[in-house]
Design a protein around this motif. Structure first.
Motif, PDB file in Angstrom:
ATOM      1  N   ILE A 172       0.827  -1.198   0.000  1.00 57.03           N
ATOM      2  CA  ILE A 172       0.000   0.000   0.000  1.00 57.03           C
ATOM      3  C   ILE A 172       0.865   1.254   0.000  1.00 57.03           C
ATOM      4  CG2 ILE A 172      -1.505   1.397   1.484  1.00 57.03           C
ATOM      5  CD1 ILE A 172      -3.018  -0.554  -0.180  1.00 57.03           C
ATOM      6  N   GLY A 173       1.904   1.272   0.847  1.00 55.16           N
ATOM      7  CA  GLY A 173       2.790   2.427   0.889  1.00 55.16           C
ATOM      8  C   GLY A 173       3.503   2.656  -0.431  1.00 55.16           C
ATOM      9  N   LEU A 174       3.888   1.574  -1.093  1.00 57.26           N
ATOM     10  CA  LEU A 174       4.573   1.707  -2.380  1.00 57.26           C
ATOM     11  C   LEU A 174       3.624   2.245  -3.458  1.00 57.26           C
ATOM     12  CD1 LEU A 174       6.591  -1.633  -2.300  1.00 57.26           C
ATOM     13  CD2 LEU A 174       7.411   0.652  -1.768  1.00 57.26           C
ATOM     14  N   PHE A 175       2.387   1.749  -3.454  1.00 56.12           N
ATOM     15  CA  PHE A 175       1.403   2.291  -4.393  1.00 56.12           C
ATOM     16  C   PHE A 175       1.162   3.779  -4.136  1.00 56.12           C
ATOM     17  CE2 PHE A 175      -0.480  -2.189  -4.647  1.00 56.12           C
ATOM     18  CZ  PHE A 175       0.229  -2.463  -5.808  1.00 56.12           C
TER      19      PHE A 175
ATOM     20  N   CYS B 203      -0.367  -5.014 -14.383  1.00 56.76           N
ATOM     21  CA  CYS B 203      -1.188  -3.812 -14.152  1.00 56.76           C
ATOM     22  C   CYS B 203      -0.357  -2.674 -13.572  1.00 56.76           C
ATOM     23  CB  CYS B 203      -2.340  -4.152 -13.217  1.00 56.76           C
ATOM     24  SG  CYS B 203      -3.443  -5.451 -13.812  1.00 56.76           S
ATOM     25  N   THR B 204       0.447  -2.954 -12.542  1.00 60.61           N
ATOM     26  CA  THR B 204       1.198  -1.887 -11.878  1.00 60.61           C
ATOM     27  C   THR B 204       2.285  -1.311 -12.780  1.00 60.61           C
ATOM     28  OG1 THR B 204       2.641  -3.567 -10.889  1.00 60.61           O
ATOM     29  CG2 THR B 204       0.777  -2.810  -9.586  1.00 60.61           C
ATOM     30  N   ASN B 205       2.984  -2.156 -13.530  1.00 58.05           N
ATOM     31  CA  ASN B 205       4.045  -1.642 -14.400  1.00 58.05           C
ATOM     32  C   ASN B 205       3.481  -0.827 -15.558  1.00 58.05           C
ATOM     33  OD1 ASN B 205       6.949  -2.672 -13.707  1.00 58.05           O
ATOM     34  ND2 ASN B 205       5.579  -4.368 -13.231  1.00 58.05           N
ATOM     35  N   CYS B 206       2.327  -1.247 -16.070  1.00 59.79           N
ATOM     36  CA  CYS B 206       1.683  -0.426 -17.109  1.00 59.79           C
ATOM     37  C   CYS B 206       1.305   0.942 -16.539  1.00 59.79           C
ATOM     38  CB  CYS B 206       0.444  -1.136 -17.644  1.00 59.79           C
ATOM     39  SG  CYS B 206       0.800  -2.568 -18.687  1.00 59.79           S
ATOM     40  N   GLY B 207       0.778   0.957 -15.308  1.00 57.14           N
ATOM     41  CA  GLY B 207       0.440   2.235 -14.680  1.00 57.14           C
ATOM     42  C   GLY B 207       1.667   3.088 -14.431  1.00 57.14           C
ATOM     43  N   LEU B 208       2.776   2.452 -13.985  1.00 53.93           N
ATOM     44  CA  LEU B 208       4.017   3.203 -13.755  1.00 53.93           C
ATOM     45  C   LEU B 208       4.552   3.809 -15.042  1.00 53.93           C
ATOM     46  CD1 LEU B 208       5.878   0.827 -11.269  1.00 53.93           C
ATOM     47  CD2 LEU B 208       5.003   3.103 -10.764  1.00 53.93           C
ATOM     48  N   LEU B 209       4.558   3.026 -16.098  1.00 54.24           N
ATOM     49  CA  LEU B 209       5.076   3.522 -17.371  1.00 54.24           C
ATOM     50  C   LEU B 209       4.245   4.691 -17.891  1.00 54.24           C
ATOM     51  CD1 LEU B 209       5.936   0.131 -19.107  1.00 54.24           C
ATOM     52  CD2 LEU B 209       7.547   1.834 -18.278  1.00 54.24           C
TER      53      LEU B 209
ATOM     54  N   MET C 250       7.375  -7.625  -4.790  1.00 59.13           N
ATOM     55  CA  MET C 250       7.997  -6.302  -4.735  1.00 59.13           C
ATOM     56  C   MET C 250       8.863  -6.036  -5.960  1.00 59.13           C
ATOM     57  SD  MET C 250       9.966  -4.638  -1.465  1.00 59.13           S
ATOM     58  CE  MET C 250       8.572  -5.070  -0.440  1.00 59.13           C
ATOM     59  N   ILE C 251       9.658  -7.011  -6.360  1.00 60.03           N
ATOM     60  CA  ILE C 251      10.546  -6.784  -7.499  1.00 60.03           C
ATOM     61  C   ILE C 251       9.790  -6.835  -8.826  1.00 60.03           C
ATOM     62  CG2 ILE C 251      12.550  -7.663  -6.250  1.00 60.03           C
ATOM     63  CD1 ILE C 251      12.262 -10.292  -7.741  1.00 60.03           C
ATOM     64  N   MET C 252       8.695  -7.591  -8.875  1.00 58.12           N
ATOM     65  CA  MET C 252       7.940  -7.695 -10.119  1.00 58.12           C
ATOM     66  C   MET C 252       7.010  -6.497 -10.327  1.00 58.12           C
ATOM     67  SD  MET C 252       8.655 -10.277 -12.066  1.00 58.12           S
ATOM     68  CE  MET C 252       7.204 -10.226 -13.110  1.00 58.12           C
ATOM     69  N   MET C 253       6.275  -6.105  -9.311  1.00 57.89           N
ATOM     70  CA  MET C 253       5.277  -5.061  -9.479  1.00 57.89           C
ATOM     71  C   MET C 253       5.894  -3.681  -9.676  1.00 57.89           C
ATOM     72  SD  MET C 253       1.953  -6.006  -7.183  1.00 57.89           S
ATOM     73  CE  MET C 253       2.744  -5.957  -5.598  1.00 57.89           C
ATOM     74  N   PHE C 254       7.157  -3.504  -9.266  1.00 59.37           N
ATOM     75  CA  PHE C 254       7.815  -2.215  -9.444  1.00 59.37           C
ATOM     76  C   PHE C 254       9.109  -2.368 -10.243  1.00 59.37           C
ATOM     77  CE2 PHE C 254       5.354  -2.241  -5.538  1.00 59.37           C
ATOM     78  CZ  PHE C 254       4.520  -1.154  -5.738  1.00 59.37           C
TER      79      PHE C 254
END
Length: 576
Positions: free
Chosen positions: A396-399, A561-567, A500-504
């Motif tokens: 949650i904190g990372l998001f 989902c998270t990496n697409c959002g980050l990009l 952690m390493i995959m989602m970010f």
């Protein structure tokens, strides 16, 4: 046949009993002496050991005794013609031996020992009177002797013993062998610990080898500046990482099947038998001719209970845990000093350990009311619920930093601190806490002995190996001890790292290098923990890594989902 009958296992099981008072009753009816006599009558090799505060009964068994018990348990074993048949001692030469050359695996031997020692029942029609330190007990007809003694407090614990020769060999060739980074003697681990622990180390070793590719790729991205090509390199890195993760899990499934084929799938007998017995009990309780309707009603009722419990856990996370996580993320963003941020992260990690332990105990109580078919189903239900707690705590904190503040530098800093602080803290707790528990129990036993003897001088030591094993902590999970063993915490640590390493991955490619280094250390740390810090674990049957495989697959979908959002977010802000 004579060569087989001469084979004998080492002392593999021990029974702990309190020391008897000198004012005890008749030695002929003494509980411990009577138990020793009955164990020898059952065909076991028995040796009594006197410790500082307790007495111990060590048990070994000729292979013929184990073979007779295996035949009574109707264990199926692979034969030399490739068929699995029910074991018969008279046809022992027809059955294939284990990779280490023994006739039975550790799980099979433990089941046979359990069947023998708990199978000693009173076959007389009258109650047998026994005494222990002046107290009398009645052994009823048809009652298990060991169960009766445990209920009366005469038998304190029954636990497996380490085999010193094999333990030292594994220490030398596995735990302390740094020559090969990820290579492990999996067959010897299986022979010594059983299928479940061997499967974990096989998965950990394969994961440690496969992560070298994304670690090298991420290191290249961190060291070299691609300039304007960065916007193309990072999406390409993300696509490669996702493909890597999918291929890793698919190849693991193939390797898992190959291992089970080599290990003969013998340890799954008890799981299948428990599922069949639960189905029979359901048919017996239903009392209706429509068996299909009874099964459907029971199945839907179980789904309803699981849905209710999941709703309770999710509501608790949203109402109680989410504000705590957001408050931590906000404070981290507001602090300016890196030292204070490290201190806040360490304090936060200690706090969530306490919160999650409470949530895990609540989850254990909830799943007791679920209609699960077997222990494995209950364990999987516990895994899903507790992982939900940890998932919210860890990410949650990372998001918050990634998607709300869109601060790439803060996100990277948080990832580095989480990976370093959490891994160091976890490894410290895993190895230091069991060692301190053992030292405290050893100190208490020695101090009690000095107090009883009335001597303040002179050095008192633990002379027996069995007493040292007895004082070591049990390899169990930090939560849900009655359902899961210590592998729960080990798998949870891997899944949190993987998530952690995959989602970010797009935000911090160097995280894979931290994970690769940690996994190499984890193999040795977990090996030392099992061989030195803990008692020898009770073997559990397992076909795969269970619910954890579904969690790994879920994390891959989340990472997309998270990496697409980050990009998208960071490309819009042009912060790369």
């Amino acid at each position: 046949m004579d060569t087989h009958s001469e084979e004998q296992t080492g002392f593999e099981i021990a029974i702990a009993v309190p020391k008897r008072n000198s004012k005890g009753g008749d030695d002929n009816c003494d509980c411990v002496e009577f138990l020793v006599s009955e164990l020898r009558t059952a065909g076991l090799v028995v040796e009594k050991v006197t410790g500082l505060s307790d007495e111990f009964v060590e048990l070994a068994a000729p292979v013929e005794t184990l073979g007779r018990a295996a035949a009574e348990l109707q264990i199926r074993k692979l034969t030399s013609i490739g068929m699995e048949l029910q074991f018969e001692w008279d046809e022992v030469d027809a059955f294939v031996r284990q990779p280490d050359g023994s006739l039975f695996s550790w799980c099979e031997r433990f089941c046979c020992f359990h069947h023998i020692i708990y199978g000693i029942v009173n076959r007389k029609e009258a109650v047998v009177t026994l005494n222990f330190s002046g107290k009398e007990f009645g052994w009823k007809p048809g009652e298990s002797l060991l169960t009766m003694l445990q209920s009366e407090g005469v038998v304190k614990q029954v636990f497996p013993l380490h085999d010193e020769a094999n333990r030292k060999q594994l220490l030398r060739n596995w735990a302390l062998n740094w020559r090969y980074l990820t290579r492990q003697p999996i067959d010897k681990i299986y022979s010594y610990f059983g299928t479940k622990i061997a499967t974990y180390f096989a998965f950990l070793g394969m994961y440690a080898r496969w992560i070298f590719f994304p670690a090298a790729f991420g290191l290249i991205l961190q060291l070299f500046d691609f300039g304007s090509w960065q916007l193309l390199v990072l999406p390409f890195f993300f696509i490669c990482i996702t493909s890597w993760a999918v291929l890793f899990l698919q190849f693991w499934k193939r390797k898992n099947s190959a291992l089970l084929a080599r290990w003969q799938k013998i340890d799954l007998v008890e799981v299948e038998r428990s599922s069949v017995q639960s189905s029979v009990e359901l048919m017996r309780k239903s009392g209706t001719n429509n068996k299909k309707e009874a099964f459907q009603r029971e199945e839907w009722f179980g789904h309803l209970l699981r849905f209710r419990n999941d709703a309770i856990v999710i509501s608790s996370i949203i109402c109680l845990q989410l504000p705590f996580e957001l408050a931590y993320a906000h404070l981290y963003e507001a602090l300016g000093s890196n030292v204070m941020k490290f201190g806040l992260t360490a304090l936060y990690l200690f706090a969530i350990q306490y919160f999650t332990k409470i949530g895990g105990k609540v989850s254990v109580k909830l799943i007791k009311y679920e209609n699960n078919k077997s222990t494995e189903y209950r364990a999987d239900s516990l895994v899903y619920k507790v992982f939900g707690l940890y998932f919210m705590q860890s990410y949650i904190g990372l998001f918050y930093h990634a998607l709300l503040h869109r601060n790439i530098m803060t996100l990277r800093q948080v990832l580095i601190q989480r990976l370093i602080v959490s891994q160091v803290l976890q490894n410290l707790l895993e190895n230091a806490v069991p060692y301190l528990k053992y030292k405290y129990r050893k100190y208490t036993a020695v101090r009690k002995k000095k107090h009883e003897s009335g001597s303040s001088t002179g050095k008192i030591r633990l002379a027996s190996r069995v007493e040292k094993e007895y004082l070591k902590p049990v390899y169990s999970a930090s939560i849900g001890e009655e359902i899961e063993d210590g592998l729960f915490d080990d798998f949870l640590e891997l899944t949190l790292q993987f998530g952690m390493i995959m989602m970010f991955a797009s935000a911090f490619p160097l995280a894979f290098s931290f994970a690769a280094l940690n996994n190499i250390m984890e193999i040795r740390a977990d090996a030392l923990k099992l061989l030195v810090m803990f008692r020898r674990p009770v073997p559990h049957p397992a076909a795969t890594i269970g619910a954890w495989l579904n969690i790994f697959q879920f994390l891959i979908v989340m990472s997309i989902c998270t990496n697409c959002g980050l990009l998208i977010c960071f490309c819009e802000d042009n912060v790369w």
